[in-house]
Design a protein around this motif. Structure first.
Motif, PDB file in Angstrom:
ATOM      1  N   MET A   1       0.832  -1.169   0.000  1.00  0.00           N
ATOM      2  CA  MET A   1       0.000   0.000   0.000  1.00  0.00           C
ATOM      3  C   MET A   1       0.886   1.245   0.000  1.00  0.00           C
ATOM      4  SD  MET A   1      -3.086   0.827   2.573  1.00  0.00           S
ATOM      5  CE  MET A   1      -4.487   1.494   1.771  1.00  0.00           C
ATOM      6  N   ALA A   2       0.537   2.259  -0.799  1.00  0.00           N
ATOM      7  CA  ALA A   2       1.337   3.460  -0.940  1.00  0.00           C
ATOM      8  C   ALA A   2       1.180   4.361   0.280  1.00  0.00           C
ATOM      9  CB  ALA A   2       0.906   4.218  -2.196  1.00  0.00           C
ATOM     10  N   THR A   3       2.285   4.985   0.640  1.00  0.00           N
ATOM     11  CA  THR A   3       2.235   5.937   1.742  1.00  0.00           C
ATOM     12  C   THR A   3       1.740   7.278   1.235  1.00  0.00           C
ATOM     13  OG1 THR A   3       4.475   6.756   1.405  1.00  0.00           O
ATOM     14  CG2 THR A   3       4.217   4.823   2.838  1.00  0.00           C
ATOM     15  N   GLU A   4       1.419   8.179   2.163  1.00  0.00           N
ATOM     16  CA  GLU A   4       0.929   9.502   1.772  1.00  0.00           C
ATOM     17  C   GLU A   4       1.952  10.241   0.916  1.00  0.00           C
ATOM     18  OE1 GLU A   4      -0.256  13.757   3.807  1.00  0.00           O
ATOM     19  OE2 GLU A   4      -0.373  11.945   5.016  1.00  0.00           O
ATOM     20  N   ASN A   5       3.240  10.149   1.259  1.00  0.00           N
ATOM     21  CA  ASN A   5       4.279  10.820   0.493  1.00  0.00           C
ATOM     22  C   ASN A   5       4.395  10.271  -0.925  1.00  0.00           C
ATOM     23  OD1 ASN A   5       5.000  12.603   2.497  1.00  0.00           O
ATOM     24  ND2 ASN A   5       6.655  11.312   3.270  1.00  0.00           N
ATOM     25  N   GLU A   6       4.101   9.010  -1.115  1.00  0.00           N
ATOM     26  CA  GLU A   6       4.200   8.404  -2.441  1.00  0.00           C
ATOM     27  C   GLU A   6       3.008   8.757  -3.316  1.00  0.00           C
ATOM     28  OE1 GLU A   6       6.699   4.349  -1.549  1.00  0.00           O
ATOM     29  OE2 GLU A   6       4.565   4.377  -1.081  1.00  0.00           O
ATOM     30  N   THR A   7       1.876   9.066  -2.715  1.00  0.00           N
ATOM     31  CA  THR A   7       0.678   9.303  -3.506  1.00  0.00           C
ATOM     32  C   THR A   7       0.334  10.776  -3.670  1.00  0.00           C
ATOM     33  OG1 THR A   7      -0.719   9.060  -1.551  1.00  0.00           O
ATOM     34  CG2 THR A   7      -0.351   7.092  -2.894  1.00  0.00           C
ATOM     35  N   ARG A   8       0.884  11.642  -2.843  1.00  0.00           N
ATOM     36  CA  ARG A   8       0.516  13.050  -2.958  1.00  0.00           C
ATOM     37  C   ARG A   8       1.103  13.647  -4.230  1.00  0.00           C
ATOM     38  NH1 ARG A   8       4.141  16.989  -2.218  1.00  0.00           N
ATOM     39  NH2 ARG A   8       6.073  16.502  -1.154  1.00  0.00           N
ATOM     40  N   GLU A   9       0.391  14.628  -4.755  1.00  0.00           N
ATOM     41  CA  GLU A   9       0.886  15.306  -5.946  1.00  0.00           C
ATOM     42  C   GLU A   9       1.954  16.302  -5.546  1.00  0.00           C
ATOM     43  OE1 GLU A   9      -1.902  16.842  -8.734  1.00  0.00           O
ATOM     44  OE2 GLU A   9      -3.351  15.283  -8.260  1.00  0.00           O
ATOM     45  N   LYS A  10       2.885  16.532  -6.456  1.00  0.00           N
ATOM     46  CA  LYS A  10       3.938  17.502  -6.189  1.00  0.00           C
ATOM     47  C   LYS A  10       3.364  18.904  -6.273  1.00  0.00           C
ATOM     48  CE  LYS A  10       7.499  14.545  -7.996  1.00  0.00           C
ATOM     49  NZ  LYS A  10       8.457  14.317  -9.038  1.00  0.00           N
ATOM     50  N   THR A  11       3.920  19.790  -5.468  1.00  0.00           N
ATOM     51  CA  THR A  11       3.498  21.184  -5.527  1.00  0.00           C
ATOM     52  C   THR A  11       4.136  21.849  -6.742  1.00  0.00           C
ATOM     53  OG1 THR A  11       5.349  21.972  -4.202  1.00  0.00           O
ATOM     54  CG2 THR A  11       3.341  21.310  -3.002  1.00  0.00           C
ATOM     55  N   ASP A  12       3.603  22.986  -7.126  1.00  0.00           N
ATOM     56  CA  ASP A  12       4.148  23.722  -8.262  1.00  0.00           C
ATOM     57  C   ASP A  12       5.615  24.062  -8.048  1.00  0.00           C
ATOM     58  OD1 ASP A  12       1.657  23.625  -9.429  1.00  0.00           O
ATOM     59  OD2 ASP A  12       1.096  25.658  -8.848  1.00  0.00           O
ATOM     60  N   ILE A  13       5.965  24.487  -6.850  1.00  0.00           N
ATOM     61  CA  ILE A  13       7.354  24.851  -6.580  1.00  0.00           C
ATOM     62  C   ILE A  13       8.269  23.629  -6.605  1.00  0.00           C
ATOM     63  CG2 ILE A  13       7.231  24.782  -4.056  1.00  0.00           C
ATOM     64  CD1 ILE A  13       9.134  27.412  -6.072  1.00  0.00           C
ATOM     65  N   GLU A  14       7.770  22.466  -6.210  1.00  0.00           N
ATOM     66  CA  GLU A  14       8.567  21.239  -6.294  1.00  0.00           C
ATOM     67  C   GLU A  14       8.837  20.871  -7.753  1.00  0.00           C
ATOM     68  OE1 GLU A  14       7.433  18.697  -2.319  1.00  0.00           O
ATOM     69  OE2 GLU A  14       5.968  18.763  -3.941  1.00  0.00           O
TER      70      GLU A  14
END
Length: 90
Positions: A1-14
């Motif tokens: 199962m994916a962690t929150e960090n693996e599934t969240r979208e990158k921010t514009d600045i990232e």
């Protein structure tokens, strides 16, 4: 199962940070040489690249894109098309 960090979208600045880093690695320039060629202060470029910028100046984004012949839309993550699209007609 994916962690929150693996599934969240990158921010514009990232995304901007990653793409600036990609351009610099591709050109194999030092940070100073890259910033000089782009016409952006090295400290400003470092802040953008390291996600420390308090505000993003559109002129800086435009200079980086123009100096590297990539579209602003690619640089800020709106498209995966790197090349500047020439307008048709007039």
């Amino acid at each position: 199962m994916a962690t929150e960090n693996e599934t969240r979208e990158k921010t514009d600045i990232e995304i901007l940070s990653e793409r600036i880093d990609t351009l610099r690695r591709e050109t194999k320039e030092t940070a100073k040489a890259f910033s000089d060629r782009c016409g952006v202060n090295e400290n400003t470029l470092s802040a953008l690249k390291n996600n420390r910028a308090k505000a993003i100046n559109f002129d800086h984004i435009k200079r980086i894109a123009n100096a590297n012949n990539v579209s602003i839309d690619w640089l800020i993550g709106r498209t995966d098309v790197r090349e500047v699209q020439q307008s048709k007609g007039g």
